[in-house]
Design an enzyme around this catalytic site. Sequence first.
Site, PDB file in Angstrom:
ATOM      1  N   SER A 186      35.627  62.914  49.717  1.00 21.02           N
ATOM      2  CA  SER A 186      34.131  63.609  49.295  1.00 21.02           C
ATOM      3  C   SER A 186      33.081  62.188  49.476  1.00 21.02           C
ATOM      4  O   SER A 186      33.531  61.085  48.586  1.00 21.02           O
ATOM      5  CB  SER A 186      34.278  64.084  47.688  1.00 21.02           C
ATOM      6  OG  SER A 186      33.013  64.026  47.179  1.00 21.02           O
ATOM      7  N   MET A 238      24.414  69.364  43.926  1.00 17.67           N
ATOM      8  CA  MET A 238      24.664  69.494  42.604  1.00 17.67           C
ATOM      9  C   MET A 238      23.104  69.715  42.177  1.00 17.67           C
ATOM     10  O   MET A 238      22.025  68.895  42.475  1.00 17.67           O
ATOM     11  CB  MET A 238      25.195  68.306  41.716  1.00 17.67           C
ATOM     12  CG  MET A 238      26.517  68.153  42.037  1.00 17.67           C
ATOM     13  SD  MET A 238      27.212  66.801  41.118  1.00 17.67           S
ATOM     14  CE  MET A 238      28.915  66.736  41.734  1.00 17.67           C
ATOM     15  N   HIS A 264      30.146  72.002  49.480  1.00 14.31           N
ATOM     16  CA  HIS A 264      30.506  72.596  48.123  1.00 14.31           C
ATOM     17  C   HIS A 264      29.111  72.775  47.103  1.00 14.31           C
ATOM     18  O   HIS A 264      28.796  71.693  46.721  1.00 14.31           O
ATOM     19  CB  HIS A 264      31.385  71.628  47.366  1.00 14.31           C
ATOM     20  CG  HIS A 264      32.076  72.015  46.256  1.00 14.31           C
ATOM     21  ND1 HIS A 264      32.655  71.234  45.428  1.00 14.31           N
ATOM     22  CD2 HIS A 264      31.757  72.993  45.301  1.00 14.31           C
ATOM     23  CE1 HIS A 264      32.979  71.775  44.139  1.00 14.31           C
ATOM     24  NE2 HIS A 264      32.476  72.948  43.899  1.00 14.31           N
ATOM     25  N   GLY A 302      30.777  68.268  38.353  1.00 14.06           N
ATOM     26  CA  GLY A 302      29.540  67.494  38.222  1.00 14.06           C
ATOM     27  C   GLY A 302      29.596  66.125  38.320  1.00 14.06           C
ATOM     28  O   GLY A 302      28.462  65.385  38.650  1.00 14.06           O
ATOM     29  N   GLY A 325      32.059  62.746  40.080  1.00 17.72           N
ATOM     30  CA  GLY A 325      33.213  62.235  40.571  1.00 17.72           C
ATOM     31  C   GLY A 325      33.878  61.126  39.466  1.00 17.72           C
ATOM     32  O   GLY A 325      33.428  61.015  38.677  1.00 17.72           O
ATOM     33  N   GLY A 326      35.064  60.907  39.997  1.00 20.35           N
ATOM     34  CA  GLY A 326      35.793  59.845  39.218  1.00 20.35           C
ATOM     35  C   GLY A 326      36.403  60.303  37.669  1.00 20.35           C
ATOM     36  O   GLY A 326      36.650  59.432  37.044  1.00 20.35           O
ATOM     37  N   ASP A 356      40.143  69.770  44.107  1.00 25.10           N
ATOM     38  CA  ASP A 356      39.111  69.024  44.148  1.00 25.10           C
ATOM     39  C   ASP A 356      38.759  68.468  42.590  1.00 25.10           C
ATOM     40  O   ASP A 356      38.398  69.283  41.798  1.00 25.10           O
ATOM     41  CB  ASP A 356      37.802  69.982  44.288  1.00 25.10           C
ATOM     42  CG  ASP A 356      36.325  69.085  44.665  1.00 25.10           C
ATOM     43  OD1 ASP A 356      36.668  67.996  44.462  1.00 25.10           O
ATOM     44  OD2 ASP A 356      35.334  69.792  44.819  1.00 25.10           O
ATOM     45  N   GLY A 357      39.071  67.120  42.596  1.00 28.73           N
ATOM     46  CA  GLY A 357      38.559  66.417  41.475  1.00 28.73           C
ATOM     47  C   GLY A 357      40.021  65.836  40.862  1.00 28.73           C
ATOM     48  O   GLY A 357      40.957  66.247  40.748  1.00 28.73           O
ATOM     49  N   GLY A 358      39.785  64.476  40.873  1.00 24.71           N
ATOM     50  CA  GLY A 358      40.906  63.555  40.165  1.00 24.71           C
ATOM     51  C   GLY A 358      41.995  63.405  40.869  1.00 24.71           C
ATOM     52  O   GLY A 358      43.184  63.268  40.311  1.00 24.71           O
ATOM     53  N   GLY A 360      37.418  61.579  46.512  1.00 24.07           N
ATOM     54  CA  GLY A 360      36.597  60.737  46.484  1.00 24.07           C
ATOM     55  C   GLY A 360      36.542  59.394  45.954  1.00 24.07           C
ATOM     56  O   GLY A 360      36.634  58.541  47.163  1.00 24.07           O
TER      57      GLY A 360
HETATM   58  C1  DX5 Z   1      33.038  67.215  41.351  1.00 23.60           C
HETATM   59  C2  DX5 Z   1      32.913  67.037  43.050  1.00 23.60           C
HETATM   60  C3  DX5 Z   1      34.242  66.419  43.733  1.00 23.60           C
HETATM   61  C4  DX5 Z   1      34.196  65.061  43.634  1.00 23.60           C
HETATM   62  C5  DX5 Z   1      35.543  64.493  43.422  1.00 23.60           C
HETATM   63  O1  DX5 Z   1      32.211  67.809  41.065  1.00 23.60           O
HETATM   64  O2  DX5 Z   1      32.955  68.700  43.421  1.00 23.60           O
HETATM   65  O3  DX5 Z   1      34.177  66.859  44.988  1.00 23.60           O
HETATM   66  O4  DX5 Z   1      33.451  64.480  44.402  1.00 23.60           O
HETATM   67  O5  DX5 Z   1      35.468  63.277  43.169  1.00 23.60           O
HETATM   68  P1  DX5 Z   1      36.946  62.359  42.741  1.00 23.60           P
HETATM   69  O6  DX5 Z   1      38.112  62.523  43.960  1.00 23.60           O
HETATM   70  O7  DX5 Z   1      36.332  61.002  42.546  1.00 23.60           O
HETATM   71  O8  DX5 Z   1      37.151  63.098  41.551  1.00 23.60           O
HETATM   72 ZN    ZN Z   2      33.506  68.776  45.552  1.00 18.17          ZN
END
Ligand code: DX5
Ligand code: ZN
Length: 216
Positions: A7, A36, A65, A141, A143-144, A174-176, A196
Amino acid sequence: MALVAPSLLAANFLKLEDECKMVNESEADWFHLDVMDGQFVPNISFGPMIIDFVHRVAKKPCDVHLMILEPSRFAETFKRAGADHLIVHVETCPNLHKDIELIRSLGMKPGVAINPATPVSVLEDILPSIHHVCMMSVDPGYGGQKFIPHTMDKIKQLRKMIDEKGLKTLIEIDGGVTVENAASIMEAGAHVLVAGNTVFSAKDPKAIISHLKKIG
Ligand code: DX5
Ligand code: ZN
């Protein structure tokens, strides 16, 4: 073997071209691009202009996305910007069937995302007409964030539903996603790992991507 979609939200935007080249040279499968709007989610990221730049360099499909209200209004714009896959959220689409048809008619592969609090049952009727489900394992919303554990049960439920219907729909998480939890996510039935911070904060992002691919 897992499909891996880094990401770009976690990339260094001052060096966006280098970051894209790194993804091109790596074993990654898709570019994941998070749009976003500050309405559907409490953050604003980037729009079609950045995706257009990325797509000119990208040698792999762009998985876009959309975390925006009324996403279908912008479907054509994102097609022109170079989106190969277009993901809309079930929570933003009262006429989901129509929106999926629109995405397909524009020549993109439709994906549908669901938030952590949305049950997988809402996907039952549209599963045959989509390319992938983007299952959020954090509230969208930022990353991380930390992976929400009950997502594991949702992955299992969704995979069972897909297999029972004899479908090929892919499950993207997607996420974490981290090196530590990737194996359990894949065991639960996922096909695609979005990552990400795990990729872009690493000393050797390409090695992490290869590692994530092998874990699956
Ligand atoms: C969150 C996004 C994710 C995000 C993931 O709203 O949709 O795609 O970039 O980031 P990580 O992998 O750092 O959780
Ligand atoms: Zn995403």
